[in-house]
Design a protein around this motif. Structure first.
Motif, PDB file in Angstrom:
ATOM      1  N   LEU A  39     -27.934  -7.702   6.204  1.00 27.41           N
ATOM      2  CA  LEU A  39     -28.961  -6.679   6.423  1.00 27.41           C
ATOM      3  C   LEU A  39     -28.924  -6.100   7.836  1.00 27.41           C
ATOM      4  CD1 LEU A  39     -31.974  -8.325   4.540  1.00 27.41           C
ATOM      5  CD2 LEU A  39     -30.332  -6.633   3.704  1.00 27.41           C
ATOM      6  N   ALA A  40     -28.010  -6.599   8.666  1.00 32.99           N
ATOM      7  CA  ALA A  40     -27.865  -6.069  10.023  1.00 32.99           C
ATOM      8  C   ALA A  40     -27.499  -4.586   9.939  1.00 32.99           C
ATOM      9  CB  ALA A  40     -26.798  -6.839  10.786  1.00 32.99           C
ATOM     10  N   GLY A  41     -28.161  -3.791  10.762  1.00 35.16           N
ATOM     11  CA  GLY A  41     -27.916  -2.349  10.785  1.00 35.16           C
ATOM     12  C   GLY A  41     -28.808  -1.550   9.853  1.00 35.16           C
ATOM     13  N   LYS A  42     -29.520  -2.220   8.968  1.00 40.86           N
ATOM     14  CA  LYS A  42     -30.450  -1.526   8.062  1.00 40.86           C
ATOM     15  C   LYS A  42     -31.708  -1.133   8.834  1.00 40.86           C
ATOM     16  CE  LYS A  42     -28.318  -2.525   4.075  1.00 40.86           C
ATOM     17  NZ  LYS A  42     -27.753  -1.572   3.179  1.00 40.86           N
ATOM     18  N   GLU A  43     -32.363  -0.068   8.373  1.00 35.16           N
ATOM     19  CA  GLU A  43     -33.586   0.395   9.029  1.00 35.16           C
ATOM     20  C   GLU A  43     -34.730  -0.576   8.749  1.00 35.16           C
ATOM     21  OE1 GLU A  43     -36.693   4.147   9.020  1.00 35.16           O
ATOM     22  OE2 GLU A  43     -34.815   4.335   7.935  1.00 35.16           O
ATOM     23  N   PRO A  44     -35.361  -1.096   9.812  1.00 33.39           N
ATOM     24  CA  PRO A  44     -36.479  -2.020   9.612  1.00 33.39           C
ATOM     25  C   PRO A  44     -37.770  -1.287   9.267  1.00 33.39           C
ATOM     26  CG  PRO A  44     -36.106  -1.693  11.947  1.00 33.39           C
ATOM     27  CD  PRO A  44     -35.026  -0.918  11.216  1.00 33.39           C
ATOM     28  N   MET A  45     -38.757  -2.050   8.853  1.00 32.50           N
ATOM     29  CA  MET A  45     -40.084  -1.491   8.589  1.00 32.50           C
ATOM     30  C   MET A  45     -40.724  -1.133   9.931  1.00 32.50           C
ATOM     31  SD  MET A  45     -43.247  -3.085   6.427  1.00 32.50           S
ATOM     32  CE  MET A  45     -42.476  -2.793   4.849  1.00 32.50           C
ATOM     33  N   ALA A  46     -41.276   0.051  10.004  1.00 30.67           N
ATOM     34  CA  ALA A  46     -41.966   0.469  11.228  1.00 30.67           C
ATOM     35  C   ALA A  46     -43.289  -0.275  11.330  1.00 30.67           C
ATOM     36  CB  ALA A  46     -42.194   1.971  11.202  1.00 30.67           C
ATOM     37  N   LEU A  47     -43.568  -0.793  12.497  1.00 33.53           N
ATOM     38  CA  LEU A  47     -44.807  -1.526  12.725  1.00 33.53           C
ATOM     39  C   LEU A  47     -45.710  -0.723  13.643  1.00 33.53           C
ATOM     40  CD1 LEU A  47     -43.440  -5.126  13.340  1.00 33.53           C
ATOM     41  CD2 LEU A  47     -44.320  -4.149  11.228  1.00 33.53           C
ATOM     42  N   GLU A  48     -46.962  -0.651  13.290  1.00 34.11           N
ATOM     43  CA  GLU A  48     -47.965   0.018  14.123  1.00 34.11           C
ATOM     44  C   GLU A  48     -48.704  -1.060  14.886  1.00 34.11           C
ATOM     45  OE1 GLU A  48     -49.898   2.255  16.256  1.00 34.11           O
ATOM     46  OE2 GLU A  48     -48.809   3.382  14.741  1.00 34.11           O
ATOM     47  N   THR A  49     -48.548  -1.077  16.192  1.00 31.36           N
ATOM     48  CA  THR A  49     -49.199  -2.109  16.996  1.00 31.36           C
ATOM     49  C   THR A  49     -50.243  -1.549  17.952  1.00 31.36           C
ATOM     50  OG1 THR A  49     -47.446  -1.954  18.645  1.00 31.36           O
ATOM     51  CG2 THR A  49     -47.184  -3.620  16.915  1.00 31.36           C
ATOM     52  N   SER A  50     -50.297  -0.224  18.096  1.00 26.07           N
ATOM     53  CA  SER A  50     -51.211   0.346  19.088  1.00 26.07           C
ATOM     54  C   SER A  50     -52.590   0.680  18.529  1.00 26.07           C
ATOM     55  CB  SER A  50     -50.605   1.606  19.702  1.00 26.07           C
ATOM     56  OG  SER A  50     -50.417   2.595  18.706  1.00 26.07           O
ATOM     57  N   ASN A  51     -52.705   0.888  17.239  1.00 23.67           N
ATOM     58  CA  ASN A  51     -53.992   1.252  16.648  1.00 23.67           C
ATOM     59  C   ASN A  51     -54.568   0.092  15.861  1.00 23.67           C
ATOM     60  OD1 ASN A  51     -53.877   3.899  17.597  1.00 23.67           O
ATOM     61  ND2 ASN A  51     -52.724   4.577  15.824  1.00 23.67           N
ATOM     62  N   GLN A  52     -55.876   0.007  15.877  1.00 24.41           N
ATOM     63  CA  GLN A  52     -56.560  -1.026  15.105  1.00 24.41           C
ATOM     64  C   GLN A  52     -57.043  -0.422  13.796  1.00 24.41           C
ATOM     65  OE1 GLN A  52     -59.770  -2.846  17.195  1.00 24.41           O
ATOM     66  NE2 GLN A  52     -60.015  -4.482  15.715  1.00 24.41           N
ATOM     67  N   THR A  53     -56.816  -1.111  12.691  1.00 27.10           N
ATOM     68  CA  THR A  53     -57.290  -0.647  11.395  1.00 27.10           C
ATOM     69  C   THR A  53     -58.805  -0.799  11.345  1.00 27.10           C
ATOM     70  OG1 THR A  53     -55.228  -1.391  10.414  1.00 27.10           O
ATOM     71  CG2 THR A  53     -57.034  -0.947   8.914  1.00 27.10           C
ATOM     72  N   LEU A  54     -59.456   0.240  10.864  1.00 30.57           N
ATOM     73  CA  LEU A  54     -60.915   0.230  10.789  1.00 30.57           C
ATOM     74  C   LEU A  54     -61.386  -0.308   9.450  1.00 30.57           C
ATOM     75  CD1 LEU A  54     -61.519   3.782  12.290  1.00 30.57           C
ATOM     76  CD2 LEU A  54     -61.640   1.587  13.476  1.00 30.57           C
ATOM     77  N   ILE A  55     -62.578  -0.873   9.415  1.00 34.66           N
ATOM     78  CA  ILE A  55     -63.174  -1.337   8.165  1.00 34.66           C
ATOM     79  C   ILE A  55     -63.327  -0.134   7.243  1.00 34.66           C
ATOM     80  CG2 ILE A  55     -65.253  -2.302   7.100  1.00 34.66           C
ATOM     81  CD1 ILE A  55     -65.594  -3.965   9.677  1.00 34.66           C
ATOM     82  N   GLY A  56     -62.875  -0.276   6.022  1.00 37.08           N
ATOM     83  CA  GLY A  56     -62.971   0.803   5.041  1.00 37.08           C
ATOM     84  C   GLY A  56     -61.750   1.694   4.994  1.00 37.08           C
ATOM     85  N   GLU A  57     -60.837   1.545   5.943  1.00 32.48           N
ATOM     86  CA  GLU A  57     -59.623   2.352   5.958  1.00 32.48           C
ATOM     87  C   GLU A  57     -58.663   1.860   4.874  1.00 32.48           C
ATOM     88  OE1 GLU A  57     -56.361   3.874   9.275  1.00 32.48           O
ATOM     89  OE2 GLU A  57     -57.898   2.435   9.838  1.00 32.48           O
ATOM     90  N   GLU A  58     -57.969   2.796   4.226  1.00 37.54           N
ATOM     91  CA  GLU A  58     -57.025   2.409   3.177  1.00 37.54           C
ATOM     92  C   GLU A  58     -55.795   1.750   3.789  1.00 37.54           C
ATOM     93  OE1 GLU A  58     -56.274   6.108   1.074  1.00 37.54           O
ATOM     94  OE2 GLU A  58     -57.617   5.448  -0.502  1.00 37.54           O
ATOM     95  N   VAL A  59     -55.363   0.642   3.176  1.00 35.71           N
ATOM     96  CA  VAL A  59     -54.140  -0.048   3.566  1.00 35.71           C
ATOM     97  C   VAL A  59     -53.364  -0.383   2.298  1.00 35.71           C
ATOM     98  CG1 VAL A  59     -55.102  -1.028   5.691  1.00 35.71           C
ATOM     99  CG2 VAL A  59     -55.224  -2.323   3.570  1.00 35.71           C
ATOM    100  N   ILE A  60     -52.087  -0.657   2.449  1.00 36.06           N
ATOM    101  CA  ILE A  60     -51.249  -1.028   1.312  1.00 36.06           C
ATOM    102  C   ILE A  60     -50.607  -2.371   1.633  1.00 36.06           C
ATOM    103  CG2 ILE A  60     -49.232  -0.404  -0.078  1.00 36.06           C
ATOM    104  CD1 ILE A  60     -49.704   2.514   0.843  1.00 36.06           C
ATOM    105  N   ALA A  61     -50.674  -3.303   0.701  1.00 36.49           N
ATOM    106  CA  ALA A  61     -50.014  -4.601   0.849  1.00 36.49           C
ATOM    107  C   ALA A  61     -48.834  -4.637  -0.116  1.00 36.49           C
ATOM    108  CB  ALA A  61     -50.989  -5.728   0.539  1.00 36.49           C
ATOM    109  N   LEU A  62     -47.646  -4.896   0.415  1.00 35.81           N
ATOM    110  CA  LEU A  62     -46.431  -4.999  -0.387  1.00 35.81           C
ATOM    111  C   LEU A  62     -45.958  -6.443  -0.331  1.00 35.81           C
ATOM    112  CD1 LEU A  62     -44.571  -1.861   1.014  1.00 35.81           C
ATOM    113  CD2 LEU A  62     -45.921  -2.001  -1.075  1.00 35.81           C
ATOM    114  N   GLY A  63     -45.475  -6.966  -1.445  1.00 34.56           N
ATOM    115  CA  GLY A  63     -44.977  -8.336  -1.424  1.00 34.56           C
ATOM    116  C   GLY A  63     -44.694  -8.876  -2.804  1.00 34.56           C
ATOM    117  N   SER A  64     -44.653 -10.204  -2.871  1.00 32.70           N
ATOM    118  CA  SER A  64     -44.309 -10.905  -4.106  1.00 32.70           C
ATOM    119  C   SER A  64     -45.254 -12.081  -4.327  1.00 32.70           C
ATOM    120  CB  SER A  64     -42.862 -11.398  -4.039  1.00 32.70           C
ATOM    121  OG  SER A  64     -41.979 -10.327  -3.843  1.00 32.70           O
TER     122      SER A  64
END
Length: 148
Positions: A114-139
């Motif tokens: 997987l080296a060289g593949k585009e990683p998932m972009a992470l948002e670290t500067s903003n805080q998610t607000l209560i009630g804001e829509e989010v998406i959880a991906l996984g298994s």
């Protein structure tokens, strides 16, 4: 013979016609575009989410950098040196557990393929607000490639 109310009646009828012709459809169009946007986001990001298998179970993680490192929960790989990593199209790769920290429940698995593949972009500067829509991906719970 015309009466004084004739012009008023005509204006009322014209306004009624205008109201029935100009019903707001923008909201419906916005909702369709919004759902399409979410679908696109999920499809794009799902390629960066992996199901992780060990002898004792499964979990999920995401590609965090172009070195092929996947972040997962420590509980998924605790006690193992390697894991099988499966992507959304069904391809499987062998990964080496680089390390894990039980206190924060974080682990890193390196997958050279997987080296060289585009990683998932992470948002670290903003805080998610209560009630804001989010998406959880996984298994979760034995399922693969879910979105909530």
């Amino acid at each position: 013979m015309k009466t004084e109310n004739e012009p008023v009646k005509q204006v009322v009828e014209e306004k009624a016609k205008t109201k029935t012709v100009s019903l707001p459809t923008n909201k419906i169009e916005e909702q369709v575009e919004s759902k399409k946007g979410i679908t696109d986001v999920i499809a794009e990001q799902q390629t960066k989410v992996y199901t992780i298998y060990t002898e004792s179970g499964q979990g999920s993680g995401f590609l965090m950098n172009q070195k092929g490192d996947i972040v997962t929960n420590a509980q998924v790989v605790e006690g193992y040196f390697s894991a099988i990593v499966k992507n959304s199209d069904g391809s499987e790769y062998g990964g080496q557990v680089i390390g894990y920290f039980k206190n924060t429940d974080i682990a890193i698995i390196r997958v050279p393929e997987l080296a060289g593949k585009e990683p998932m972009a992470l948002e670290t500067s903003n805080q998610t607000l209560i009630g804001e829509e989010v998406i959880a991906l996984g298994s979760p719970h034995g399922l693969e490639n879910t979105a909530t």
